[in-house]
Motif scaffolding. Structure first.
Motif, PDB file in Angstrom:
ATOM      1  N   HIS A  19      46.372  -2.077   7.582  1.00 52.19           N
ATOM      2  CA  HIS A  19      47.007  -3.010   6.482  1.00 52.19           C
ATOM      3  C   HIS A  19      47.040  -4.503   6.951  1.00 52.19           C
ATOM      4  CE1 HIS A  19      49.745  -4.703   3.623  1.00 52.19           C
ATOM      5  NE2 HIS A  19      50.440  -5.012   4.687  1.00 52.19           N
ATOM      6  N   CYS A  21      48.071  -8.107   4.895  1.00 56.74           N
ATOM      7  CA  CYS A  21      48.480  -8.808   3.683  1.00 56.74           C
ATOM      8  C   CYS A  21      47.535 -10.078   3.760  1.00 56.74           C
ATOM      9  CB  CYS A  21      49.865  -9.026   3.382  1.00 56.74           C
ATOM     10  SG  CYS A  21      50.087 -10.096   2.095  1.00 56.74           S
ATOM     11  N   SER A  22      46.748 -10.247   2.911  1.00 58.55           N
ATOM     12  CA  SER A  22      46.084 -11.644   2.864  1.00 58.55           C
ATOM     13  C   SER A  22      46.506 -12.377   1.650  1.00 58.55           C
ATOM     14  CB  SER A  22      44.671 -11.312   2.680  1.00 58.55           C
ATOM     15  OG  SER A  22      44.412 -10.551   1.572  1.00 58.55           O
ATOM     16  N   GLY A  23      47.285 -11.923   0.926  1.00 56.16           N
ATOM     17  CA  GLY A  23      48.068 -12.781  -0.182  1.00 56.16           C
ATOM     18  C   GLY A  23      47.310 -12.231  -1.510  1.00 56.16           C
ATOM     19  N   CYS A  24      47.953 -11.860  -2.591  1.00 53.10           N
ATOM     20  CA  CYS A  24      47.165 -11.651  -3.656  1.00 53.10           C
ATOM     21  C   CYS A  24      47.106 -12.825  -4.522  1.00 53.10           C
ATOM     22  CB  CYS A  24      47.840 -10.675  -4.596  1.00 53.10           C
ATOM     23  SG  CYS A  24      47.486  -8.895  -4.079  1.00 53.10           S
ATOM     24  N   ALA A  29      46.864  -6.694  -9.186  1.00 55.15           N
ATOM     25  CA  ALA A  29      46.810  -5.879  -8.181  1.00 55.15           C
ATOM     26  C   ALA A  29      47.713  -6.167  -7.112  1.00 55.15           C
ATOM     27  CB  ALA A  29      45.266  -6.355  -7.507  1.00 55.15           C
ATOM     28  N   CYS A  30      48.845  -6.788  -7.320  1.00 54.61           N
ATOM     29  CA  CYS A  30      49.749  -7.190  -6.384  1.00 54.61           C
ATOM     30  C   CYS A  30      50.906  -6.052  -6.012  1.00 54.61           C
ATOM     31  CB  CYS A  30      50.589  -8.646  -6.764  1.00 54.61           C
ATOM     32  SG  CYS A  30      51.635  -9.177  -5.591  1.00 54.61           S
ATOM     33  N   CYS A  31      51.145  -5.904  -5.062  1.00 54.63           N
ATOM     34  CA  CYS A  31      52.335  -4.621  -4.722  1.00 54.63           C
ATOM     35  C   CYS A  31      53.363  -5.339  -5.099  1.00 54.63           C
ATOM     36  CB  CYS A  31      52.237  -4.590  -3.194  1.00 54.63           C
ATOM     37  SG  CYS A  31      52.731  -6.024  -1.982  1.00 54.63           S
ATOM     38  N   TRP A 125      56.300  -1.170   3.405  1.00 55.40           N
ATOM     39  CA  TRP A 125      55.089  -0.721   2.611  1.00 55.40           C
ATOM     40  C   TRP A 125      53.896  -1.406   3.265  1.00 55.40           C
ATOM     41  CZ3 TRP A 125      50.854  -3.341   0.198  1.00 55.40           C
ATOM     42  CH2 TRP A 125      50.336  -2.574  -0.721  1.00 55.40           C
ATOM     43  N   PHE A 146      45.053  -0.377  -3.026  1.00 57.53           N
ATOM     44  CA  PHE A 146      45.151  -1.949  -2.710  1.00 57.53           C
ATOM     45  C   PHE A 146      44.256  -2.288  -1.646  1.00 57.53           C
ATOM     46  CE2 PHE A 146      49.279  -0.330  -4.307  1.00 57.53           C
ATOM     47  CZ  PHE A 146      49.747  -1.397  -5.133  1.00 57.53           C
ATOM     48  N   CYS A 148      44.146  -4.395   0.505  1.00 61.66           N
ATOM     49  CA  CYS A 148      44.668  -4.866   1.906  1.00 61.66           C
ATOM     50  C   CYS A 148      44.966  -3.604   2.808  1.00 61.66           C
ATOM     51  CB  CYS A 148      46.160  -5.625   1.625  1.00 61.66           C
ATOM     52  SG  CYS A 148      47.023  -4.836   0.617  1.00 61.66           S
TER      53      CYS A 148
END
Ligand code: SF4
Ligand code: SF4
Length: 202
Positions: A19, A21-24, A29-31, A125, A146, A148
């Protein structure tokens, strides 16, 4: 709900995920728009304490007469964070690098670990802790929807560093070490004592 003293850890699952996070850029599609995030009374109190700083990123938190109440009691002792109409959490904001969490940003500004301000569910998460009676730390059912999150192909290390960091922050160094040791042995599951924020401790 009363938290258990010991939890099972699904080592096969948590070893198999990578995992980052690259930033949505899009809410779709964002958590931060997919789940109802609930916090304990203690977590809520912490967040209320930093609302003025969070509002610098999320001005909609401010009402005409102070700060709006953004929590709804979902069940006794558990409070759901409000969302916008598109489902995005009220603490999420858009910036040049995508959608960001104001609680995370405030922690970075102050120079402390974001897990001290963010809901434990968000820190954990794409892992999730199932409630008793079968309290198990595993990955969320929809995690691989997702981008990511992906199946981990790397050899060595047993568990991806980003996943290990979250576990360490929330369960403590000792439990994290126990989990890593068991994963390196090739075990499919282990059982650890619940300590730290997940057990309601500071
Ligand atoms: S964790 Fe994943 S889904 Fe959530 S904001 Fe980062 S890239 Fe998007
Ligand atoms: S609290 Fe932060 S990380 Fe959690 S859903 Fe809201 S914006 Fe996302």
């Amino acid at each position: 709900m009363k938290r258990p003293q010991y939890i099972n850890v699904d080592l096969s699952a948590i070893s198999a995920i990578f995992h980052r996070c690259s930033g949505c850029t899009s809410t779709d599609a964002c958590c931060c728009a997919k789940y109802e995030v609930c916090v304990s009374a203690r977590e809520m109190k912490t967040i209320i304490g930093i609302l003025p700083l969070a509002a610098e990123h999320c001005p909609w938190l401010k009402g005409e007469n102070g700060f709006d109440n953004v929590f709804d009691e979902a069940e006794r002792g558990l409070f759901a964070i409000d969302t916008h109409e598109d489902g995005l959490c009220v603490f999420a904001y858009h910036c040049n690098s995508g959608i960001r969490c104001a609680l995370h940003s405030v922690a970075e500004q102050i120079g402390i670990s974001p897990h001290l301000f963010k809901p434990y569910a968000c820190t954990l998460w794409p892992l999730g802790l199932q409630e008793p009676p079968n309290a198990t730390l595993s990955i969320c059912d929809d995690a691989f929807q997702f981008p990511c999150n992906r199946i981990r192909k790397e050899k060595g290390g047993a568990i991806a560093p980003e996943i290990l960091n979250s576990i360490e922050r929330l369960l403590g160094v000792a439990a994290c070490g126990q989990i890593l040791k068991a994963a390196k042995k090739g075990l499919h599951s282990t059982r650890v004592q619940l300590r730290g924020p997940l057990a309601g401790e500071p």
